[in-house]
Design a protein around this motif. Structure first.
Motif, PDB file in Angstrom:
ATOM      1  N   UNK A  96       0.815  -1.218   0.000  1.00 56.86           N
ATOM      2  CA  UNK A  96       0.000   0.000   0.000  1.00 56.86           C
ATOM      3  C   UNK A  96       0.846   1.266   0.000  1.00 56.86           C
ATOM      4  N   UNK A  97       1.914   1.276   0.805  1.00 63.13           N
ATOM      5  CA  UNK A  97       2.743   2.478   0.962  1.00 63.13           C
ATOM      6  C   UNK A  97       4.215   2.092   0.969  1.00 63.13           C
ATOM      7  N   UNK A  98       5.047   2.999   0.445  1.00 61.33           N
ATOM      8  CA  UNK A  98       6.496   2.895   0.621  1.00 61.33           C
ATOM      9  C   UNK A  98       6.858   4.031   1.560  1.00 61.33           C
ATOM     10  N   UNK A  99       7.336   3.691   2.774  1.00 59.87           N
ATOM     11  CA  UNK A  99       7.511   4.724   3.789  1.00 59.87           C
ATOM     12  C   UNK A  99       6.142   5.334   4.054  1.00 59.87           C
ATOM     13  N   UNK A 100       6.056   6.680   4.097  1.00 58.15           N
ATOM     14  CA  UNK A 100       4.762   7.313   4.338  1.00 58.15           C
ATOM     15  C   UNK A 100       3.971   7.557   3.047  1.00 58.15           C
ATOM     16  N   UNK A 101       4.544   7.217   1.911  1.00 59.83           N
ATOM     17  CA  UNK A 101       3.962   7.588   0.613  1.00 59.83           C
ATOM     18  C   UNK A 101       3.033   6.502   0.071  1.00 59.83           C
ATOM     19  N   UNK A 102       1.785   6.863  -0.172  1.00 59.71           N
ATOM     20  CA  UNK A 102       0.834   5.899  -0.735  1.00 59.71           C
ATOM     21  C   UNK A 102       1.189   5.605  -2.187  1.00 59.71           C
ATOM     22  N   UNK A 103       1.004   4.357  -2.578  1.00 60.00           N
ATOM     23  CA  UNK A 103       1.297   3.951  -3.959  1.00 60.00           C
ATOM     24  C   UNK A 103       0.050   4.103  -4.827  1.00 60.00           C
TER      25      UNK A 103
END
Length: 197
Positions: A96-103
């Motif tokens: 769903x996310x890489x770190x805090x960033x939504x994909x």
């Protein structure tokens, strides 16, 4: 309908697993999923509604990623995933996310039995670690086969960060191997991420 206004006023940012609205009011759009008569956010973003596509149909409720850029998970990245299937030797998930960033794009991942934890690897029972629907913090090991990333939770801070009990309530971590349902007080086994307490 007061619930509906409360959710959408000011376009608040919603997180994975947030309950948005009843399926009696809306149709599930992108970034949402349906469970037990409710729509939930499947990604981090802003909820948005589109009017009825046709007369007599319900409006569509979607969650749009916030400032989404086309990220691709890389080995070493910490990723947030949602477990979709648990088998004897591995758990399948969507990233769903890489770190805090939504994909924005969908990437699949797998956590193999030997990558769940660092100790007593041969005694790992996958269904005591993860269940479908769990939100798990994990780390990317490598790009595996069939477009699925190989992931690991074999560090203390990695593991289940959000899980619903059989009764449907968000559970509280009791230890790194157990979570408890606040409604029934029953405990369920999980590979819990430290730092989620």
């Amino acid at each position: 309908h007061s619930h509906q206004q409360h959710v959408f006023k000011g376009m608040a940012v919603v997180c994975v697993g947030d309950r948005l609205a009843s399926v009696s009011e809306f149709t599930a759009g992108a970034g949402t999923y349906e469970s037990s008569g409710w729509l939930y956010a499947s990604l981090v973003g802003q909820s948005s509604t589109q009017p009825e596509p046709a007369v007599g149909q319900k409006p569509i409720l979607s969650v749009l990623p916030v400032g989404s850029i086309s990220l691709v998970p890389q080995p070493g990245n910490t990723v947030t995933v949602k477990i979709t299937r648990v088998q004897q030797m591995s758990a399948q998930c969507n990233i769903l996310c890489v770190g805090p960033q939504a994909l924005t794009a969908e990437f699949r991942g797998a956590i193999r039995q030997q990558d769940v934890r660092a100790t007593e690897i041969d005694k790992v029972v996958m269904s005591d670690c993860f269940r479908p629907g769990d939100i798990v913090r994990s780390s990317v090991l490598s790009l595996g086969d069939a477009r699925a990333y190989m992931l690991t939770t074999a560090q203390d801070h990695l593991g289940v960060v959000y899980a619903k009990s059989l009764a449907g309530a968000a559970m509280q971590p009791l230890s790194w191997t157990e979570m408890q349902c606040p409604q029934t007080s029953l405990t369920e086994k999980r590979k819990v991420a430290k730092g989620t307490e």
